[in-house]
Design an enzyme around this catalytic site. Structure first.
Site, PDB file in Angstrom:
ATOM      1  N   HIS A  88      -8.886 -33.932   1.383  1.00 52.33           N
ATOM      2  CA  HIS A  88      -8.637 -32.680   2.104  1.00 52.33           C
ATOM      3  C   HIS A  88      -9.244 -31.515   1.340  1.00 52.33           C
ATOM      4  O   HIS A  88      -9.259 -31.511   0.113  1.00 52.33           O
ATOM      5  CB  HIS A  88      -7.145 -32.445   2.350  1.00 52.33           C
ATOM      6  CG  HIS A  88      -6.286 -32.589   1.140  1.00 52.33           C
ATOM      7  ND1 HIS A  88      -5.901 -33.815   0.652  1.00 52.33           N
ATOM      8  CD2 HIS A  88      -5.745 -31.663   0.305  1.00 52.33           C
ATOM      9  CE1 HIS A  88      -5.144 -33.635  -0.428  1.00 52.33           C
ATOM     10  NE2 HIS A  88      -5.039 -32.345  -0.665  1.00 52.33           N
ATOM     11  N   HIS A  95      -8.796 -27.438   0.905  1.00 50.00           N
ATOM     12  CA  HIS A  95      -7.901 -26.303   1.119  1.00 50.00           C
ATOM     13  C   HIS A  95      -8.760 -25.076   1.420  1.00 50.00           C
ATOM     14  O   HIS A  95      -9.653 -24.747   0.637  1.00 50.00           O
ATOM     15  CB  HIS A  95      -7.111 -25.978  -0.154  1.00 50.00           C
ATOM     16  CG  HIS A  95      -6.179 -27.058  -0.620  1.00 50.00           C
ATOM     17  ND1 HIS A  95      -4.825 -26.996  -0.434  1.00 50.00           N
ATOM     18  CD2 HIS A  95      -6.408 -28.212  -1.294  1.00 50.00           C
ATOM     19  CE1 HIS A  95      -4.249 -28.064  -0.986  1.00 50.00           C
ATOM     20  NE2 HIS A  95      -5.195 -28.821  -1.508  1.00 50.00           N
TER      21      HIS A  95
HETATM   22  P1  5GP Z   1      -3.223 -31.650  -3.023  1.00 51.51           P
HETATM   23  O1  5GP Z   1      -3.110 -33.127  -2.765  1.00 51.51           O
HETATM   24  O2  5GP Z   1      -4.619 -31.123  -2.840  1.00 51.51           O
HETATM   25  O3  5GP Z   1      -2.662 -31.248  -4.359  1.00 51.51           O
HETATM   26  O4  5GP Z   1      -2.343 -30.859  -1.997  1.00 51.51           O
HETATM   27  C1  5GP Z   1      -1.647 -31.432  -0.919  1.00 51.51           C
HETATM   28  C2  5GP Z   1      -1.276 -30.299   0.008  1.00 51.51           C
HETATM   29  O5  5GP Z   1      -0.644 -30.859   1.139  1.00 51.51           O
HETATM   30  C3  5GP Z   1      -0.305 -29.268  -0.578  1.00 51.51           C
HETATM   31  O6  5GP Z   1      -0.885 -27.975  -0.462  1.00 51.51           O
HETATM   32  C4  5GP Z   1       0.945 -29.411   0.266  1.00 51.51           C
HETATM   33  O7  5GP Z   1       1.575 -28.195   0.501  1.00 51.51           O
HETATM   34  C5  5GP Z   1       0.418 -30.030   1.548  1.00 51.51           C
HETATM   35  N1  5GP Z   1       1.349 -30.902   2.251  1.00 51.51           N
HETATM   36  C6  5GP Z   1       2.118 -31.871   1.692  1.00 51.51           C
HETATM   37  N2  5GP Z   1       2.821 -32.519   2.652  1.00 51.51           N
HETATM   38  C7  5GP Z   1       2.479 -31.946   3.834  1.00 51.51           C
HETATM   39  C8  5GP Z   1       2.878 -32.182   5.190  1.00 51.51           C
HETATM   40  O8  5GP Z   1       3.690 -33.050   5.507  1.00 51.51           O
HETATM   41  N3  5GP Z   1       2.304 -31.407   6.133  1.00 51.51           N
HETATM   42  C9  5GP Z   1       1.404 -30.431   5.833  1.00 51.51           C
HETATM   43  N4  5GP Z   1       0.918 -29.715   6.843  1.00 51.51           N
HETATM   44  N5  5GP Z   1       1.000 -30.166   4.564  1.00 51.51           N
HETATM   45  C10 5GP Z   1       1.538 -30.926   3.576  1.00 51.51           C
END
Ligand code: 5GP
Length: 139
Positions: free
Chosen positions: A103, A105
């Site tokens: 993903h 951001h």
């Molecule tokens: P990373 O893996 O890049 O550290 O971030 C994962 C991102 O996913 C975080 O910003 C977190 O807030 C978001 N996130 C985690 N679980 C969910 C979810 O169930 N739904 C959504 N829309 N975002 C999520």
């Protein structure tokens, strides 16, 4: 590196098994609001292709994804009346990754406004309002 696990939360969102506030979808990508936004309008763009992160995505899938990241990024920037846009992408736990489906951001930025700390749940009604603005900018 571990293999892609389709039961990660974003895999479930892609298959419609978990809810999300979608702002964009086509054959290659899906974009939705981050539920713990570090900035107003914080949006995530994911590929439909199954991959953990930048380290295992097929080059052709990455080539398809990046124009979608740009497209949604332009809409987020416009809809949120931002001064700037920060793009973040983390790889593996040691690299800061928490959810193991690639993903990007998209974080709208304003002069003098810091990112919020991670882990704070957003108000659902506010997220829906922001999603609507981003959808309108994409229409
Ligand atoms: P990373 O893996 O890049 O550290 O971030 C994962 C991102 O996913 C975080 O910003 C977190 O807030 C978001 N996130 C985690 N679980 C969910 C979810 O169930 N739904 C959504 N829309 N975002 C999520």
């Amino acid at each position: 590196m571990a293999a892609y696990d389709p039961n990660n939360i974003f895999g479930k969102i892609l298959r419609g098994e978990m809810p999300s506030l979608k702002v964009f979808e086509d054959d290659a990508a899906f974009a939705f609001m981050d539920i713990m936004p570090r900035a107003d309008g914080h949006t995530l763009v994911i590929p439909k292709a199954p991959c953990r992160n930048l380290l295992d995505i097929k080059p052709a899938d990455l080539s398809a994804l990046m124009p979608r990241v740009q497209h949604v990024g332009q809409a987020v920037f416009k809809a949120m009346k931002a001064d700037g846009l920060t793009l973040q992408q983390f790889n593996e736990q040691a690299g800061g990754q928490v959810v193991f489906h690639l993903h990007f951001h998209l974080l709208p930025r304003w002069a003098g406004v810091q990112l919020r700390p991670p882990g704070q749940m957003a108000d659902r009604a506010l997220l829906e309002q922001q999603a609507e603005k981003i959808r309108a900018a994409l229409a």
